[in-house]
Write a protein that holds these residues in place. Structure first.
Motif, PDB file in Angstrom:
ATOM      1  N   VAL A  42       0.810  -1.216   0.000  1.00 17.83           N
ATOM      2  CA  VAL A  42       0.000   0.000   0.000  1.00 17.83           C
ATOM      3  C   VAL A  42       0.847   1.272   0.000  1.00 17.83           C
ATOM      4  O   VAL A  42       0.404   2.328  -0.454  1.00 17.83           O
ATOM      5  CB  VAL A  42      -0.974  -0.019   1.204  1.00 17.83           C
ATOM      6  N   ARG A  43       2.092   1.175   0.488  1.00 17.89           N
ATOM      7  CA  ARG A  43       2.961   2.354   0.501  1.00 17.89           C
ATOM      8  C   ARG A  43       3.398   2.742  -0.908  1.00 17.89           C
ATOM      9  O   ARG A  43       3.622   3.922  -1.185  1.00 17.89           O
ATOM     10  CB  ARG A  43       4.193   2.075   1.364  1.00 17.89           C
ATOM     11  N   HIS A  44       3.514   1.748  -1.774  1.00 18.05           N
ATOM     12  CA  HIS A  44       3.993   2.008  -3.135  1.00 18.05           C
ATOM     13  C   HIS A  44       2.847   2.071  -4.144  1.00 18.05           C
ATOM     14  O   HIS A  44       2.902   2.836  -5.108  1.00 18.05           O
ATOM     15  CB  HIS A  44       4.992   0.925  -3.553  1.00 18.05           C
ATOM     16  N   ASP A  45       1.834   1.235  -3.941  1.00 24.14           N
ATOM     17  CA  ASP A  45       0.695   1.176  -4.861  1.00 24.14           C
ATOM     18  C   ASP A  45      -0.556   0.925  -4.024  1.00 24.14           C
ATOM     19  O   ASP A  45      -0.851  -0.202  -3.637  1.00 24.14           O
ATOM     20  CB  ASP A  45       0.903   0.056  -5.880  1.00 24.14           C
ATOM     21  N   ALA A  46      -1.285   2.007  -3.735  1.00 17.87           N
ATOM     22  CA  ALA A  46      -2.432   1.900  -2.834  1.00 17.87           C
ATOM     23  C   ALA A  46      -3.500   0.956  -3.376  1.00 17.87           C
ATOM     24  O   ALA A  46      -4.081   0.165  -2.625  1.00 17.87           O
ATOM     25  CB  ALA A  46      -3.031   3.284  -2.586  1.00 17.87           C
ATOM     26  N   VAL A  47      -3.750   1.004  -4.686  1.00 14.42           N
ATOM     27  CA  VAL A  47      -4.774   0.143  -5.271  1.00 14.42           C
ATOM     28  C   VAL A  47      -4.415  -1.326  -5.109  1.00 14.42           C
ATOM     29  O   VAL A  47      -5.230  -2.148  -4.674  1.00 14.42           O
ATOM     30  CB  VAL A  47      -4.982   0.482  -6.764  1.00 14.42           C
ATOM     31  N   GLU A  48      -3.177  -1.681  -5.435  1.00 16.90           N
ATOM     32  CA  GLU A  48      -2.745  -3.071  -5.297  1.00 16.90           C
ATOM     33  C   GLU A  48      -2.757  -3.500  -3.833  1.00 16.90           C
ATOM     34  O   GLU A  48      -3.112  -4.643  -3.509  1.00 16.90           O
ATOM     35  CB  GLU A  48      -1.349  -3.242  -5.892  1.00 16.90           C
ATOM     36  N   GLY A  49      -2.375  -2.589  -2.937  1.00 16.94           N
ATOM     37  CA  GLY A  49      -2.391  -2.913  -1.519  1.00 16.94           C
ATOM     38  C   GLY A  49      -3.790  -3.259  -1.033  1.00 16.94           C
ATOM     39  O   GLY A  49      -3.988  -4.254  -0.323  1.00 16.94           O
TER      40      GLY A  49
END
Length: 353
Positions: free
Chosen positions: A284-291
């Motif tokens: 979530v820190r790098h890609d909120a959607v994927e997180g």
């Protein structure tokens, strides 16, 4: 996907469409209503029976079990849905059918035991597995394949069925026109557009409890995710419930004897759910959607697998865990939708620049 094509077109036609079976655009909502009402009926029925001391209706050797009332309500739902055309009665049919099926499946313990034991311990797990299985069937039918333009057109025509006899409210007309727009220029769209324009206006909106509740739930969830601590709290609850599931399974392992696999299932699925949540926290820190996709997977593991084993171990713990999972799933899904919209808006802005 079938490779056959409609005459005069080059686009493939799915087998279900070739059989004349378009999906209802609101099927997911109505099926969800059916399953939610089923689960609520079971919980309310068990609570009322426990509070009233499990009374029996009848006498002289007769006992009118509530499975009979469930069958009557399911029959009533079938009669209504088979008697009238158009989409108006489907939400009501989902509610009536859900109550009926809830009363029916609540007595499953009597029909899987030789002594008609209503209090058969695995009953809660059987009921939960049944509801989950039906949910998976609904997902397989409606969640794996996007709505075909022809199905969108069929949805607009279905709306018109009610409109030509009762008129269109503003909301009904907007919904039908939205489906027609989604259909694009498929064969029949022009004629359907003319049909919708011919429908008179109706300013009396009929109450739709299902739509009102679903809209209210969406508004509440979107309001919650505006407070930035709420999604984080949801993730914390997700990890906490996974931890409780693992601990509950470990503590019960030695007491189950031949049913050790129930405890093992709770432990393994709880660990998998916790692992998915941790992956989500890292992503979530790098890609909120994927997180948040990983968070959603963690909740689904808990709902579809862990809770089944917990219902076998402890109905009380599982009931609370189910409630928490449903709330967390709603919050995570709402946040995921917001993030997707923001990403799409940002992509359009970048493209325009």
């Amino acid at each position: 996907m079938s490779t056959a094509s409609r005459p005069g077109t080059s686009s493939p036609v799915h087998l279900m469409l070739r059989l004349g079976l378009p999906r209802d655009p609101l099927a997911t909502r109505n099926l969800g209503t059916f399953l939610v009402v089923t689960a609520l009926t079971v919980l309310v029925t068990r609570a009322l029976l426990a509070a009233s001391g499990y009374p029996q209706l009848g006498g002289g050797g007769l006992h009118v079990a509530h499975v009979l009332w469930g069958g009557l309500l399911m029959a009533l739902a079938f009669v209504l849905l088979l008697s009238f055309m158009g989409p108006v009665l489907r939400p009501f049919g989902a509610i009536v059918g859900g109550i009926g099926f809830g009363l029916f499946v609540d007595e499953v313990g009597k029909f899987v035991t030789s002594d008609n034991d209503y209090f058969y311990e695995p009953t809660a797990a059987i009921i939960y597995a049944t509801v989950v299985a039906l949910g998976l069937v609904a997902e397989a039918l409606h969640g794996r394949r996007a709505l075909d333009p022809r199905e969108a057109l069929a949805g607009a025509v279905d709306d018109a069925v009610a409109g030509v006899v009762g008129g269109f409210t503003g909301h009904a007309r907007a919904r039908a026109e939205s489906r027609l727009e989604a259909a694009g220029d498929v064969a029949g769209a022009k004629e359907t557009r003319a049909l919708l324009r011919s429908v008179v206006d109706d300013h009396e909106e009929l109450p739709d409890v299902v739509e009102a509740v679903s809209r209210g739930a969406v508004r509440v969830l979107h309001l919650l995710v505006r407070a930035r601590f709420v999604p984080l709290l949801a993730v914390v609850l997700l990890v906490a419930t996974a931890t409780v599931s693992v601990m509950r399974g470990l503590l019960a392992w030695g007491d189950l004897g031949g049913l050790w696999w129930v405890a093992a299932g709770a432990v393994v699925s709880g660990l998998v759910g916790a692992a998915f949540a941790v992956v989500g926290l890292l992503q979530v820190r790098h890609d909120a959607v994927e997180g948040y996709r990983w968070f959603r997977r963690a909740v689904l593991v808990s709902l579809l697998v862990t809770q089944f084993f917990l219902f076998r171990l402890s109905e009380w713990d599982a009931s609370w865990g189910l409630l928490v999972d449903l709330v967390v799933l709603g919050v995570v899904s709402a946040e995921l939708e917001v993030l997707r919209r923001n990403r799409e808006r940002s992509g359009r802005t970048d493209a325009a620049a």
